[in-house]
Design a protein around this motif. Structure first.
Motif, PDB file in Angstrom:
ATOM      1  N   ASP A 597       0.809  -1.220   0.000  1.00  0.00           N
ATOM      2  CA  ASP A 597       0.000   0.000   0.000  1.00  0.00           C
ATOM      3  C   ASP A 597       0.839   1.265   0.000  1.00  0.00           C
ATOM      4  N   LYS A 598       2.151   1.096   0.021  1.00  0.00           N
ATOM      5  CA  LYS A 598       3.050   2.242   0.187  1.00  0.00           C
ATOM      6  C   LYS A 598       2.720   2.968   1.500  1.00  0.00           C
ATOM      7  N   ASP A 599       2.380   2.192   2.516  1.00  0.00           N
ATOM      8  CA  ASP A 599       2.208   2.770   3.845  1.00  0.00           C
ATOM      9  C   ASP A 599       3.051   1.968   4.826  1.00  0.00           C
ATOM     10  N   ARG A 600       3.124   2.405   6.062  1.00  0.00           N
ATOM     11  CA  ARG A 600       3.966   1.717   7.048  1.00  0.00           C
ATOM     12  C   ARG A 600       3.134   1.010   8.108  1.00  0.00           C
ATOM     13  N   TYR A 639      18.541   1.894   3.303  1.00  0.00           N
ATOM     14  CA  TYR A 639      17.880   0.831   4.073  1.00  0.00           C
ATOM     15  C   TYR A 639      18.702   0.291   5.240  1.00  0.00           C
ATOM     16  N   ASN A 640      19.944   0.699   5.389  1.00  0.00           N
ATOM     17  CA  ASN A 640      20.759   0.190   6.491  1.00  0.00           C
ATOM     18  C   ASN A 640      20.485   0.997   7.761  1.00  0.00           C
ATOM     19  N   ARG A 641      19.332   0.756   8.362  1.00  0.00           N
ATOM     20  CA  ARG A 641      18.890   1.533   9.513  1.00  0.00           C
ATOM     21  C   ARG A 641      17.702   0.856  10.201  1.00  0.00           C
ATOM     22  N   PHE A 642      17.383   1.294  11.406  1.00  0.00           N
ATOM     23  CA  PHE A 642      16.070   0.974  11.995  1.00  0.00           C
ATOM     24  C   PHE A 642      15.046   1.641  11.105  1.00  0.00           C
ATOM     25  N   GLU A 643      13.964   0.902  10.731  1.00  0.00           N
ATOM     26  CA  GLU A 643      13.105   1.493   9.711  1.00  0.00           C
ATOM     27  C   GLU A 643      11.670   0.977   9.728  1.00  0.00           C
ATOM     28  N   HIS A 644      10.754   1.913   9.513  1.00  0.00           N
ATOM     29  CA  HIS A 644       9.412   1.584   9.067  1.00  0.00           C
ATOM     30  C   HIS A 644       9.504   1.378   7.564  1.00  0.00           C
ATOM     31  N   VAL A 645       8.673   0.482   7.043  1.00  0.00           N
ATOM     32  CA  VAL A 645       8.810   0.132   5.627  1.00  0.00           C
ATOM     33  C   VAL A 645       7.470   0.262   4.906  1.00  0.00           C
ATOM     34  N   GLY A 646       7.481   1.012   3.807  1.00  0.00           N
ATOM     35  CA  GLY A 646       6.332   1.064   2.914  1.00  0.00           C
ATOM     36  C   GLY A 646       6.705   0.391   1.600  1.00  0.00           C
ATOM     37  N   VAL A 647       5.745  -0.268   0.960  1.00  0.00           N
ATOM     38  CA  VAL A 647       6.036  -1.023  -0.270  1.00  0.00           C
ATOM     39  C   VAL A 647       5.053  -0.640  -1.367  1.00  0.00           C
ATOM     40  N   GLN A 648       5.579  -0.506  -2.585  1.00  0.00           N
ATOM     41  CA  GLN A 648       4.724  -0.304  -3.755  1.00  0.00           C
ATOM     42  C   GLN A 648       5.258  -1.160  -4.896  1.00  0.00           C
ATOM     43  N   ILE A 649       4.351  -1.891  -5.555  1.00  0.00           N
ATOM     44  CA  ILE A 649       4.734  -2.724  -6.708  1.00  0.00           C
ATOM     45  C   ILE A 649       4.681  -1.858  -7.969  1.00  0.00           C
ATOM     46  N   ILE A 650       5.767  -1.900  -8.750  1.00  0.00           N
ATOM     47  CA  ILE A 650       5.844  -1.080  -9.971  1.00  0.00           C
ATOM     48  C   ILE A 650       6.200  -1.967 -11.164  1.00  0.00           C
TER      49      ILE A 650
END
Length: 710
Positions: A597-600, A639-650
């Motif tokens: 959803d490109k959200d975290r 990306y080399n960090r503590f992270e919230h992650v959002g994803v989008q398929i392209i």
């Protein structure tokens, strides 16, 4: 028997001295009739609170307490409460745990996941706080993921980020190993159901902070119950504790002080040995909080207490004491050594990350952003602010107590060791906040691990301690006429001081929230704090009773309504999507999910129900996965960090990564790379991916699940 009879007679005599006691049954009936009516009227016309039996129960607990104050002699009542304080605390904690109550803001998930399907609101009173995303979005889902059948409190959690996570240290989640010693509040997960265990984990640190802080003040103030209770209530309900939800720092530190004091003064060998072990354990708990930005400056405050206790009891310090400290060191060093040994790989990865990585501060370089914001924090619970946490503070009236302490020492012509030590530490903290210091000095003092903004909060804590100490030890018994020359001068100083403090506080708000404070709010702050500072400067015994009442009411208004009273965790388990995920995981616990959803948010919801989810929050970056998508390490800094992650398929670009904030990245994954990372199912909220060729297997209340056929 004779002692019991005397106590009983004393209580009865004290109670009967109140004229209402003779008609207590009639008075109680009328009192409950009136208060119940007022409660129901309030519920009917309130726009934010609805009726519930839970809320009525809390109301009657408070109502009975007020009635006792009206019927029973206050000295008798509060002496009884003092003697039975731990039993009262146990009963209150039991009520909270049995009732599944907590202060979490998890009801926010109702508006994120399948918002059209509303789980019945679990908030009994108050409001969910979106700003507390560290809790409802990160720590709570991670903790609950441990309780799923997929993990079952294992030392390694394989569903967070869909890879192997050691959860003994970073993150520290409830697991069946030695690490549970570092979080005793989470022990309930092993013998209670999840919702009640969560309740115990939520409230136990606050109870520890309350009792530890009270006992610490009792030691400092020579068992003055009134001022000890006043200091404790102000501390635990302070915005700095309530908005950050971090009672463990001040709680475990105060606990260490109390245990050290009784360890030093006791002559009983068995008790001394036991207290030695418990003192070491409290130190271990403090160290394992693992947030040096606050631990180091708070640590200086507690070190001050240790030194003061040793000096005041120097006759107790001998060779035998040092022998008894050997178990203390063993209790600290052995578990720490084991913890750090087992987590050596995690520590190595985290110290090499871009964020948070290593901290190296030399002080200065920032405004006094939160030293004076306590005057405006009274509005935070009722008027929304983007981020009240960063400008929350203790109600320590800084810098009034510092100037008063110097004045009283000069006036009394005596060297007050405790105040001298406090002021030396205060000068050190203020120098650190205002000016950049030599790097070597920052390193030697360990202050390089802290930041200016975090140290300012501890300045407020130290100011509060000085404040309570002054009220308890330097108040006068005489009360002058309100219009005496002295009182008029004090009044003028109070008004000028308040104007200065409010102006400095408003200066901060012009930077962080320009449109937050109104003229009415500023005037209200001026009136309230002019009166409080006036009573503080007068510092007479009778006036301090009124001052104490005002400070308690102000603390209740400022801190008690920050976190909601929430019941249970139904929003995680009763949504149709949650039930579907559970069903799918039960059929194949090794299947890998990813939200697209490109959200975290969604990824963190899935792990609560046992799904291996790639885009849940990564405490430790999943470098193996990222390197599959980025073999040339082009985006390693992202990306080399503590992270919230959002994803989008392209489809039209190669896979790439984007940094949104220091702790938030977006992954734009080309459709052809989805199978590279072994994704079995894609989950979205309102986004149909059928056009990308994925098989839709679930669609309900605007939530979709697609099979990738990898």
């Amino acid at each position: 028997m004779e002692k019991r009879s005397k106590k009983k007679a004393k209580v009865e005599l004290s109670a009967k001295s109140n004229p209402l006691w003779k008609h207590r049954k009639l008075f109680s009936f009328i009192y409950f009739l009136i208060t119940t009516f007022l409660f129901l009227v309030y519920i009917k016309y309130s726009k934010t609170v609805g009726f519930s039996w839970d809320l009525m129960m809390f109301f009657y607990i408070f109502d009975i307490f007020i009635l006792c104050n009206l019927l029973i002699n206050k000295k008798t009542l509060y002496n009884f409460m003092y003697r039975k304080r731990y039993w009262i605390g146990f009963v209150l904690l039991s009520i909270l745990v049995i009732g599944k109550y907590n202060g979490s803001s998890v009801p926010i998930w109702n508006d994120i996941v399948q918002p059209e399907y509303r789980v019945k609101s679990s908030i009994i009173y108050g409001s969910a706080r979106g700003i507390r995303s560290d809790e409802w979005l990160v720590s709570t889902p991670m903790t609950l993921s441990q309780a799923t059948p997929t993990v079952n409190f294992a030392t390694y959690n394989k569903i967070l980020g869909a890879h192997k996570n050691l959860v003994m240290l970073y993150p520290n989640l409830p697991s069946k190993d030695i690490s549970i010693l570092a979080t005793p509040n989470k022990i309930g997960y092993f013998f209670l159901d999840v919702e009640r265990a969560f309740s115990l984990a939520w409230y136990l640190p606050y109870f520890i902070m309350f009792f530890a802080t009270f006992e610490m003040f009792m030691i400092l103030l020579n068992k003055n119950k009134f001022y000890s209770l006043l200091g404790t209530i102000i501390a635990i309900l302070s915005p700095a504790v309530q908005w950050w939800q971090n009672p463990t720092l001040a709680g475990y530190g105060a606990l260490a002080v109390v245990l050290f004091y009784y360890f030093l003064i006791t002559e009983d060998k068995k008790k001394k040995l036991l207290l030695s072990v418990l003192f070491g354990y409290s130190g271990y708990l403090y160290i394992l909080i693992l947030y040096p930005a606050w631990q180091v400056p708070y640590g200086y405050v507690f070190l001050l207490f240790f030194i003061w206790i040793i000096i005041n009891n120097k006759d107790k310090v001998n060779k035998k004491v040092f022998l008894y400290l050997i178990p203390t060191l063993m209790v600290i060093i052995i578990p720490l050594a084991l913890t750090f040994y087992y987590n050596r790989d995690v520590i190595k990865i985290m110290t090499s990350t871009v964020y948070p990585g290593g901290r190296d501060s030399s002080g200065g370089g920032a405004d006094y952003i939160s030293l004076f914001t306590y005057v405006s924090s009274i509005f935070f619970p009722f008027k929304l602010l983007d981020n009240p946490c960063e400008i929350s503070q203790y109600m320590g009236l800084f810098p009034i107590p510092v100037f008063l302490s110097i004045y009283y020492m000069i006036k009394a012509r005596k060297k007050d060791l405790f105040l001298i030590m406090c002021n030396i530490l205060m000068v050190w903290f203020c120098l650190w906040v205002l000016f950049p210091l030599p790097n070597i000095l920052s390193k030697i003092t360990l202050m390089y691990t802290s930041t200016v903004n975090r140290t300012q909060v501890v300045i407020g804590y130290l100011s509060l301690i000085i404040y309570i100490y002054i009220l308890a030890n330097y108040h006068t018994s005489t009360r002058e006429n309100l219009f005496s020359k002295k009182r008029i001068i004090i009044g003028i100083i109070s008004v000028l001081s308040t104007i200065t403090i409010v102006k400095l506080s408003n200066k901060t708000f012009k930077i962080v929230a320009p449109n937050y404070l109104t003229l009415k709010m500023t005037i209200a702050s001026l009136i309230v704090f002019s009166f409080i500072i006036f009573l503080t400067l007068c510092n007479d015994k009778k006036g301090n009773n009124l001052l104490g009442l005002l400070l308690i009411l102000l603390s209740i208004e400022t801190g008690l309504f920050v976190s909601p009273i929430n019941k249970g965790l139904s929003v995680f388990y009763d949504k149709p999507l949650a039930k579907e995920i559970k069903k799918m995981v039960k059929e194949d616990k090794n299947s890998i999910f990813m939200s697209a959803d490109k959200d975290r948010y969604t990824g963190n919801y899935l792990v609560v129900n046992g799904a291996k989810t790639i885009d849940s929050v990564n405490y430790v970056p999943n470098l193996d996965l990222y390197h599959k998508l980025d073999p040339k390490l082009k985006y390693n800094e992202v990306y080399n960090r503590f992270e919230h992650v959002g994803v989008q398929i392209i489809e039209d670009k190669n896979t790439y990564f984007e940094l949104i904030y220091n702790d938030y990245i977006n992954m734009f994954i080309n459709k052809s790379d989805v199978c590279k990372i072994g994704v079995d199912y894609l989950v979205t909220s309102g986004k149909d991916l059928s056009n990308l060729g994925y098989e839709k297997i679930y669609n309900e209340y605007d939530a979709y699940i697609f099979k990738t056929n990898c």
